[in-house]
Design an enzyme around this catalytic site. Structure first.
Site, short mmCIF file in Angstrom:
data_model
loop_
_atom_site.label_atom_id
_atom_site.label_comp_id
_atom_site.label_asym_id
_atom_site.label_seq_id
_atom_site.Cartn_x
_atom_site.Cartn_y
_atom_site.Cartn_z
N ASP A 166 0.82 -1.21 0.00
CA ASP A 166 0.00 0.00 0.00
C ASP A 166 0.85 1.26 0.00
O ASP A 166 2.02 1.25 0.41
CB ASP A 166 -0.91 0.02 1.23
CG ASP A 166 -1.89 -1.15 1.26
OD1 ASP A 166 -2.26 -1.62 0.16
OD2 ASP A 166 -2.25 -1.59 2.36
N LYS A 167 0.23 2.35 -0.43
CA LYS A 167 0.90 3.65 -0.49
C LYS A 167 1.59 4.00 0.82
O LYS A 167 2.76 4.40 0.84
CB LYS A 167 -0.11 4.74 -0.86
CG LYS A 167 0.44 6.15 -0.76
CD LYS A 167 -0.65 7.18 -0.98
CE LYS A 167 -0.12 8.60 -0.76
NZ LYS A 167 -1.18 9.63 -0.91
#
EC number: 5.4.99.-
Length: 357
Positions: A166-167
């Site tokens: 994820d970011k």
């Protein structure tokens, strides 16, 4: 999945370069009308100076493949452009709306050889373009890093990212630089033979020293921005997370999570499912004070912790796989980033002071 593409970097900023229609099974991507006063110069050099993010090697390869034309006829890289020549770059497929453009974004490269690359991604960096993040991603950075390797095309789904994080998760990722390497690594991930360990700080005191969470994961029907564990296993994708307590810090616990599968938001969803949301995970409610006292001093302390680590406290710490060409066992470890290190130290200090009191 993005379709296979030819050279991706032929993006330019000239007003007189414009896409037009289909002609003889080739699609015109860019068009340049040479100025009246232009001195004669090699076409590869001419295009290199005018097309943003295009490497000269890629332009030369396009010319070798017959995709660079002067006045409608294929020319080699050595062709000398003349005033009022119409220079076009043709491809055997239409332009894509969201081609991956190389961008000069720093990379923390842990390992690299002709076949694979391992990078340590910082929190905040989106891995792949999409959903409003079409620039400034890890994939754009990879395209820049390998823009002078003729065989690597960032728009080709047969190379590049093998898995994602994820970011706002930091840590290790492996990238395949050749189609054979990606196929081999993909099989390893599918067969669950890769080794992936994460560090996470979660809310609450995790009672069991270790355990396994099994729960099918799918989009949350009540919130499309979240994933959730489904009560009906047939509604989601099978997911397994093993966890082990590393350190108990009062109202939070430092755990190691070992992925057996790799589903979207898996650790975040599985830990929430057992009642232990990741610290400062805004999407799943971890940015609220979920455990502890009501004293203002404690609230101030937790808010300082949120400021110290302004994202979910999750780090992809180790990554292991078999090299797709040499067969060597590869194993990489990434130290906790500063924000998580300082966060854990703050909680250690809080617990120590509380015990003294």
């Amino acid at each position: 999945m993005i379709e296979e593409e030819l050279p991706d970097e032929l993006e330019n900023d000239l007003d007189d370069i414009e896409p037009v229609g289909d002609e003889s099974q080739l699609y015109e991507h860019f068009r340049v009308v040479v100025d009246k006063g232009q001195a004669m110069v090699r076409v590869d050099k001419y295009l290199f100076e005018r097309i943003v993010n295009a490497s000269r090697n890629r332009i030369q390869k396009a010319a070798e493949d017959g995709f660079v034309m002067a006045n409608g006829k294929p020319v080699k890289s050595s062709y000398k452009v003349k005033p009022l020549d119409v220079i076009t770059v043709m491809m055997d497929r239409p332009r894509y709306e969201n081609e991956i453009i190389p961008e000069n974004i720093p990379l923390n490269i842990v390992y690299e050889d002709p076949y694979v690359m391992v990078v340590n991604k910082p929190a905040g960096l989106v891995v792949h373009p999409g959903h409003g993040n079409y620039h400034g991603t890890l994939v754009n950075a990879l395209a820049w890093h390998m823009k002078d390797i003729p065989e690597y095309d960032a728009n080709d789904p047969h190379v590049g990212l093998v898995h994602r994080i994820d970011k706002d998760t930091s840590g290790l990722l492996v990238i395949a630089k050749t189609p054979d390497a990606k196929t081999n690594l993909g099989i390893q991930f599918f067969n669950k033979t890769t080794k992936r360990r994460y560090r996470a700080l979660v809310w609450g005191n995790v009672e069991q020293d270790e355990g396994t969470i099994v729960g099918s994961i799918a989009r949350n029907p009540k919130d499309r921005m979240q994933m959730a564990v489904m009560s009906d296993p047939s509604m989601g994708k099978h997911a397994v997370t093993h966890y082990r307590v590393l350190e108990r810090l009062g109202y939070v616990t430092l755990v190691e999570c070992i992925l057996e599968t790799g589903r979207t938001h898996q650790i975040r969803v599985h830990m929430k499912h057992i009642g232990h949301v990741l610290f400062n995970d805004e999407r799943y409610g971890g940015h609220e004070i979920l455990k502890g006292t009501h004293f203002s001093k404690y609230k101030q302390f937790v808010n300082n912790c949120f400021d110290t680590c302004p994202r979910q406290a999750l780090h992809a710490m180790t990554l292991g796989f078999v090299h797709p060409v040499t067969g060597e066992e590869m194993y990489f470890t990434s130290e906790l980033p500063d924000d998580m290190t300082r966060l854990i130290e703050k909680w250690r200090g809080y617990i120590s002071n509380r015990e003294i009191e």
